[in-house]
Write a protein that holds these residues in place. Sequence first.
Motif, PDB file in Angstrom:
ATOM      1  N   ARG A 257     -20.579 -98.363   3.432  1.00  0.00           N
ATOM      2  CA  ARG A 257     -21.347 -97.713   2.367  1.00  0.00           C
ATOM      3  C   ARG A 257     -20.768 -96.341   2.039  1.00  0.00           C
ATOM      4  N   VAL A 258     -20.508 -95.548   3.062  1.00  0.00           N
ATOM      5  CA  VAL A 258     -19.972 -94.204   2.840  1.00  0.00           C
ATOM      6  C   VAL A 258     -18.578 -94.266   2.219  1.00  0.00           C
ATOM      7  N   LYS A 259     -17.723 -95.137   2.755  1.00  0.00           N
ATOM      8  CA  LYS A 259     -16.356 -95.242   2.238  1.00  0.00           C
ATOM      9  C   LYS A 259     -16.357 -95.770   0.802  1.00  0.00           C
ATOM     10  N   ALA A 260     -17.224 -96.736   0.521  1.00  0.00           N
ATOM     11  CA  ALA A 260     -17.295 -97.282  -0.835  1.00  0.00           C
ATOM     12  C   ALA A 260     -17.771 -96.230  -1.832  1.00  0.00           C
ATOM     13  N   LEU A 261     -18.709 -95.382  -1.431  1.00  0.00           N
ATOM     14  CA  LEU A 261     -19.179 -94.316  -2.314  1.00  0.00           C
ATOM     15  C   LEU A 261     -18.070 -93.314  -2.608  1.00  0.00           C
ATOM     16  N   PHE A 262     -17.251 -93.017  -1.613  1.00  0.00           N
ATOM     17  CA  PHE A 262     -16.107 -92.128  -1.837  1.00  0.00           C
ATOM     18  C   PHE A 262     -15.131 -92.753  -2.832  1.00  0.00           C
ATOM     19  N   HIS A 263     -14.796 -94.020  -2.636  1.00  0.00           N
ATOM     20  CA  HIS A 263     -13.865 -94.687  -3.551  1.00  0.00           C
ATOM     21  C   HIS A 263     -14.453 -94.785  -4.955  1.00  0.00           C
TER      22      HIS A 263
END
Length: 270
Positions: A257-263
Motif C-alpha cells: 500500500r505504501v509503495k503503491a501510493l509513492f509510485h
Amino acid sequence: MLKSCKKWSIALLCLFSLSLLPAQTPLLSFETVTSRLTPEQKRDLIKNEEITAFHFGDFNTELLPPVPQEQEIRSLLSSQEMNMGIEGLFLYRDFPVDDYRKDPDAYSLMLYNTLRSVSTLEGTQYYSASRGEMRDLFVESWMIPDLDNPGKKLPDSVVAKIPRSDSFLIHQKDKSFGKNESLMEFHYDAPVISSAIINKTPMYYNSLIRVIGPEKMQIHLVIIPTEQGLLFYGVTAADSLNINAFRKKANNSFYNRVKALFHWYTRELG
C-alpha cells in the motif's frame, strides 16, 4: 535633522535593495529532514532511494522526518493505540528542483492538487511476490458527498489556492480490504504537504475476515521538497482486531500500500 534624514535614507535604500533580491525558495535541507536517521539508514536511503520499518505489537514512528505536521501525525497515531504498521521513506530524485526554485508557489500548488486527485488512484498497481505479477491495488477511488452515498462520484476537488487545512470523504475498493469509506485530511505548512486517510467503515481482509474497526486504520503521506529531491514519507498503521491471524499478511499488505501510493504520486507528477 540631517543625521536623521540620512538614517532614513539608508534604511529605505536597504529595503529597496532587499526587494530586488530573488525570493527565498522554501526548499528544506535534506540533511536536516534526515537528521534523525542512523548513518546506515541514510546510506540506504541515498543508495536505494527507499527505507522501511515494520512495527508489530506497538507503534512508534522512527522514520518520520522533523516537519511542522510531525506532532499532529504522532498524536493521531497514538490516539488509537496502533498495534501494527509500516513506514516508508522514499527519495524521488527526478523531482525538478530547478523548476521548483523558479516558482515555488505554483509548483507547491501542483504538488498539493496531485495529492487531492484521488480518482487517479484507480488502476494503481503493486507487485505481488506470491503471484509473480503486477496487480491492481485500487479498483475504485473517488470523492463522495457523505457516508450514506458511497456510490455517488464527485469530481476531484482541486483548488486554486492552498488552504492551511481541508478534508473530504472518499470511497475506495482495493484488493486487500474490499470496499471502504474514509476521511481524507490535508495540512499545509510551506513547503510541507501532508495528508491523513482514516477509515470510517470496517475493513475486511479478502472480504471475509473483519480485521480493522472504524477509525482504526490510518495512512499518512508527507511530501517534502528538498534540494536533493522530493522526500515522500508514508505510513500505514492499524489497530487490528485479529492481530495474530493477520500478522502473516500484514507486512506485505501494508508495504504494498505504501509503495503503491509513492509510485502513484510520482507517476502523476509526470
